[in-house]
Write a protein that holds these residues in place. Structure first.
Motif: not given
Length: 359
Positions: A87-91, A147-152, A169-170
């Motif tokens: 995702s962009e936030p985790t990057l 690393l992931v979040d809900s935007t991806g 996976v975080v």
């Protein structure tokens, strides 16, 4: 092998708890490449102190048990060395900590990483887009942390389960909330909590200083953030990163925009074009990408914004808007202003505001 994922959230979304969790469509799975699972982290750990470095040997350093954004316990390497971000936030968050991932999805509407991160992430391997990733490629990179979040990725999806078979996976956040939650989970997953807090304090200090400088001249003005997507506008409301920055700077939104949205840009019908108006308008684009067409690729930078403005001027009623008539349309990089990210994105917006609004 590539697998389509549904667009569970518009990638302008910022991770945080308790906000939108939207599902993938068209997900196929694969990959026999399998390792063990682990998951993401929140601000607390159960076995180690915070403030570590990502430069250690993850094999010799052992593991840590942390909690992800949902307070679920996950075992992760004590010092991850081969990190993939989806995702962009985790990057953004990882780069803000001074760590370069081995793989990342591309920026929304772009073929590579978001424009504003290009210099920092020029050697990062692209492993797909926010709507389509290559699981075989991820497995071949042999990450020790993802690393992931809900935007991806939807945490309830088969995609999430597939990723867990490749590496720990975080899950760092949900769309539309305080960016700090997502970033703190990234920092905790990397065992770099102290460094993360330094980054947050630096942003908050920059925002507070500029807020005081802007107040005398712009305190009574209103500011709109518009993404021109395809043939029409969409609003970036207060819960998205750019909206959070304007709030931190004390810059008011017009009445129609003085609210939180649903964690993604909000399309505006041409009949309601007046709702995008304000004393000043920040306008950007993501190369034509929209919720209905997330894979559209074009120019998300200032050139793309200029092209979007020219197209907007062909739209009935646009040139009658106050911001347009007063020549107060400010062209911005859509990868910063109309998508999602972390502290580097926010600092970039602060710098843009300094340049755009003479004191």
């Amino acid at each position: 092998m590539s697998f389509n994922r549904s667009e569970l959230t518009d990638p302008e979304n910022q991770g945080a708890s308790g906000v939108n969790r939207r599902a993938f469509f068209g997900l196929a799975l694969a990959s026999s490449a399998a390792l063990a699972l682990a998951a993401c982290s929140s601000e607390t750990t159960t076995t180690t102190t915070s403030g570590g470095s990502a430069s250690g040997d993850s094999n010799s350093g052992g593991t840590r048990t942390i909690q992800d954004v949902d307070d679920e316990k996950v075992e992760v390497p004590a010092n991850p060395k081969k990190v993939i971000v989806l995702s962009e936030p985790t990057l953004d968050g990882l780069l803000a900590l001074g760590v370069t991932p081995i793989g990342s999805v591309s920026g929304r509407g772009q073929s590579g990483v978001p424009n504003y991160l290009a210099d920092r992430a020029k050697d990062v391997q692209i492993i797909g887009t926010v709507a389509q990733v290559n699981y075989e490629q991820i497995g071949n990179l042999d990450p020790d942390l993802i690393l992931v979040d809900s935007t991806g990725v939807d945490k309830r999806s088969e995609a999430f389960e597939t990723l867990k078979k490749i590496a720990p996976v975080v899950y760092c956040g949900y769309a539309g909330g305080d960016w700090r939650i997502n970033f703190r989970n990234v920092a905790n997953a990397m065992n770099m909590v102290d460094k993360g807090e330094e980054v947050i304090k630096a942003y908050e200090a920059s925002a507070a200083a500029l807020k005081d400088q802007l107040a005398p001249k712009y305190g009574d003005k209103t500011f709109s953030i518009v993404r021109w997507a395809g043939n029409g506008p969409a609003l970036i409301l207060k819960e998205l990163p750019a909206g959070q920055v304007l709030n931190d700077l004390g810059l008011k939104r017009p009445e129609a925009q003085d609210r939180n949205g649903q964690g993604h840009s909000e399309p505006v019908s041409l009949e309601n074009l007046a709702t995008i108006d304000a004393d000043y308008m920040f306008l950007g684009t993501l190369g034509g990408a929209s919720q209905k067409n997330p894979n559209a690729q074009g120019t998300a930078g200032l050139q793309g914004a200029e092209e979007a403005l020219n197209k907007a001027k062909e739209t009935s009623g646009f040139t009658n808007l106050k911001a347009v008539k007063d020549d107060h349309v400010i062209l911005v990089d859509g990868s910063k202003w109309t998508s999602t990210g972390g502290p580097l994105l926010l600092e970039g917006i602060i710098e843009d505001v300094k340049k755009a609004l003479p004191l």
